[in-house]
Design an enzyme around this catalytic site. Structure first.
Site, short mmCIF file in Angstrom:
data_model
loop_
_atom_site.label_atom_id
_atom_site.label_comp_id
_atom_site.label_asym_id
_atom_site.label_seq_id
_atom_site.Cartn_x
_atom_site.Cartn_y
_atom_site.Cartn_z
N SER A 263 0.84 -1.19 0.00
CA SER A 263 0.00 0.00 0.00
C SER A 263 0.88 1.25 0.00
CB SER A 263 -0.91 -0.02 1.23
OG SER A 263 -1.67 1.16 1.30
N GLU A 264 0.41 2.31 -0.66
CA GLU A 264 1.19 3.55 -0.75
C GLU A 264 1.59 4.09 0.61
OE1 GLU A 264 -1.49 2.71 -2.57
OE2 GLU A 264 -1.91 4.25 -4.08
N ASN A 265 0.78 3.82 1.64
CA ASN A 265 1.09 4.36 2.95
C ASN A 265 2.13 3.53 3.70
OD1 ASN A 265 -0.38 2.13 3.60
ND2 ASN A 265 -2.04 3.22 4.64
N GLY A 266 2.72 2.54 3.06
CA GLY A 266 3.86 1.86 3.66
C GLY A 266 3.59 0.49 4.24
N ALA B 25 7.81 3.49 0.57
CA ALA B 25 6.70 2.78 -0.07
C ALA B 25 6.73 3.02 -1.58
CB ALA B 25 5.37 3.25 0.51
#
Lengths: 252, 226, 226, 252
Positions: free
Chosen positions: B52-55, B94
């Protein structure tokens, strides 16, 4: 000599000196948003601000009560001169955001940056790298006017770093020196912004004595942090999606 | 088959069908909206890492109300569960995963897909100044392949699969597979190859709702999850 | 004072004297070799953060044999102790601290220092292809100020404080203070200003060992730690 | 399905397929050096290598016994075509290194890079950034022939990213999926190299079952790791400075 204690008694005192015209980075990506600092800034009154953040929130649906101030609230109040974001429009095509309206009306500037490029520009700002190349956005409308350059046969775009006067950061734990630990997805932009700002202000669930955190587990070294406020019991701990998709404020 | 009732696919079926394409060992990013439903339908016999982009690296299915915590959310900020092998990184790291080409696939929503594989999913009109890019432009530019998950037509019935995108594109020539409520399609340059169709639909019926020539795959069939 | 015995400063005294220049709240990087001795002589009434290229942020004095662990070492790979407020980052983040200008001072060894503040500490001859740069070039280019800690002369008695460096430089115009075994000096463009001299040495005697004009500071005195 | 178990039985099998001509990054900065993998590579025989690392070791003073193989041992054996390092000469001006001698003799290529730039080039390689600008080395001999560019009134140099076929990494703990935790100063270049290589091989003090590591404490996500070897009791755990400054090998 032991380090200075960077604890501030409340959010109002921690944001009191932010002047008109300041550039402020605001962490968070859903989770890990410094809601209390945003609210304190709203109450403090600074204007002509430049905000650097992922998204501003919808503004139209601010959730339960006056507690839930979002960056969009600042924008609707005409206190933001410019915003640098990965979302200036809503992901729902049927809705419009305050940013879109003010931008169309020429009342504010909005710079739309792909999220990875935004994160990397902030990282570069904190790392003393003035500019870098990225493959993202090549061939799109955003690439118009940008410097293109080929490395090893692939085309890239040049982007410059971002820095700020202040960063608003939300941490899970802090020690009194400002060493920070983030929990799960709350990390996101927060440690990058802490490094890219001249004055980083932190809200945290708990302030621990120095020595309580394992040096190997610290995500943000205390040298990057100027001010720390512990969220009081009546503060905002989390704002999560409610059952109907709306915002729901959660206590501890 | 001609007498069968026409059934547009549900969002869950669309998600389950595209998730069945994930191969063993793949690193997969699921875009905001319908794509995040895929996390509930991962193939049980394959090891899949959801990014996920948020890590979050290694999350799993959507959390129930009882399981949800405000700390573990996907890119759409909906609560999910972590896998036992999960790790967390910050936003720049990320996107290091994304930009370095380590995503085997990015599954994204879209407004339009072109027969040339162009993707348009960040702006709903050429005239508007603003847009919602999020991580989609990085994912579209850098993942090994892009799968699109979207309704076959707009709310007013206009096609979303087109010869060329009308809207500003997110990335050029990246879409390999499009899952809609009418079937599974591959951009082939001049149009789309129909691999699977929704139950009861004929190629002609789907062609009428598509803005580019449809060609049947040699083994075109009704949509099957596995 | 003329009858006093001439005493070149010990390495410990040199380290202690330059460490006394560190101001409260400073972030300090100590170069490999003599500069790392400074960690044993930090001013007790000031809060100092020692930073190392390998990612230690907040280390302290050198470890005794009993205290030493192979995990906690300074840039010279000698065992040190962590302060209670310490944190660890990787090498790129360690240099993020440096490049972003957050080091208040870098204390470095040198082969030569020029009156214009030029620093030469990575190569022992112009002809050699190789060199030992390590982190010095980043620190010299990016720290708020550079202090140099070195012997006043080479092993064969040649001066190291020069009008201009003969050796290839590490960075131009960055040295603010030079601590040698003969005193404490400031590059002033045309030569060096002598702020303090080693016990028993006269300005003339030190001038004879210096490759650029020496000027006495108005309050020039014998070296004093505080 | 659970993740694959990336554990290899020994160092020899973990490096067996490295071909002649491979590019290998080697972690470590004093602490955190993958001594056992370097030794296994030496015994494996691959040649015509390109090494990317901070320093090669002195070579002349290899410490106690044949166990202590350094990258300089590979260089002295003429198996390295090129090295990219922050030290090609010794910090002691009186000593010469094998790299210096072979470079002067035209028998190998050595690229000298300031350490922060080296770390950043590796970080860029792992982050999909093809090139970036840095202020380091402006005005020096190293800047000759490099692209200079001014941003906001300051001059910077352009550097391109580094990637590798393999990375040798030394971790404190690993889980079976390859999630890594480093201890103290052993972290240094290791997590950066793990991200910049196509095949990352790890030696670790202990391999733990999946789930044993807190996701917030993992320094290198397992997606970056291909092979893991647990250092056996008779392996090399640490090589530290002995009382006289020479190397001393330490067991666990």
């Amino acid at each position: 000599m032991p380090p200075p204690n960077k604890t501030y008694p409340d959010f109002a005192s921690a944001v009191a000196d932010i002047p008109d015209g300041a550039t402020i980075m605001i962490g968070g990506f859903g989770a890990g948003t410094p809601h209390n600092l945003i609210k304190a800034l709203y109450e403090q009154g600074a204007k002509d601000l430049t905000l650097i953040l992922n998204a501003a929130g919808t503004g139209r649906d601010p959730g339960p009560g006056p507690a839930h101030v979002t960056p969009s609230t600042l924008i609707e109040a005409r206190r933001v001169r410019k915003a640098i974001m990965a979302f200036t429009a809503s992901t729902h095509p049927s809705r419009t955001t305050p940013v879109e309206e003010l931008q169309e009306a020429g009342e504010m500037e909005a710079e739309l940056v792909p999220q990875g490029t935004l994160a990397e520009r902030i990282r570069a700002g904190g790392a003393g790298i003035p500019a870098f190349y990225t493959p993202t956005a090549v061939g799109t409308e955003l690439a118009e006017g940008k410097e293109h350059r080929v490395f090893n046969g692939r085309t890239y775009l040049l982007y410059e770093a971002l820095t700020a006067d202040y960063a608003f950061v939300r941490a899970w734990h802090a020690d009194e020196f400002g060493n920070l630990v983030f929990r799960r997805a709350e990390r996101n932009f927060n440690p990058l912004m802490a490094m890219a700002a001249r004055c980083t202000i932190v809200e945290t669930e708990e302030i621990l004595p120095i020595g309580a955190l394992d040096p190997d587990h610290i995500h943000t070294p205390g040298i990057y942090v100027s001010r720390i406020v512990q969220i009081p019991p009546d503060g905002i701990f989390h704002i999560t999606r409610g059952p109907a998709g709306g915002a729901a404020q959660q206590g501890r | 088959m001609a007498t069968q009732e026409k059934t547009r696919l549900t969002r869950d079926l669309m998600a389950a069908r595209i998730a069945a394409e994930f191969q063993d060992g793949w690193i997969v990013n699921l875009g905001v909206g319908m794509p995040t439903l895929c996390s509930d339908f991962l193939p049980a016999d394959r090891f899949i890492v959801l990014h996920s982009e948020n890590g979050l690296i290694g999350y799993g299915r959507n959390a129930t109300v009882e399981e949800a915590t405000p700390y573990v959310v996907n890119a759409g900020t909906f609560p999910v569960l972590l896998q036992p092998f999960a790790s967390i990184v910050h936003h720049a790291d990320a996107f290091a995963v994304i930009r370095s080409g380590r995503l085997d696939v990015g599954v994204l929503g879209a407004y339009e897909v072109g027969a040339n594989g162009d993707l348009a999913n960040w702006k709903t009109s050429r005239e508007k100044k603003g847009g919602g890019i999020g991580g989609a432009m990085d994912i579209a530019a850098c993942a090994q392949r892009i799968y699109v998950l979207m309704e076959h037509t707009t709310r007013d019935g206009k096609p979303r699969l087109l010869e060329r995108c009308n809207l500003p594109i997110t990335a050029a020539g990246v879409v390999k597979l499009v899952m809609t409520d009418l079937g599974l399609f591959e951009p082939n340059g001049e149009g789309f190859t129909a691999r699977e169709l929704a139950p009861g639909f004929t190629l002609e019926e789907v062609q009428a709702l598509t803005g580019a020539p449809l060609r049947p795959a040699p083994d075109m069939r009704e949509v099957q999850i596995r």
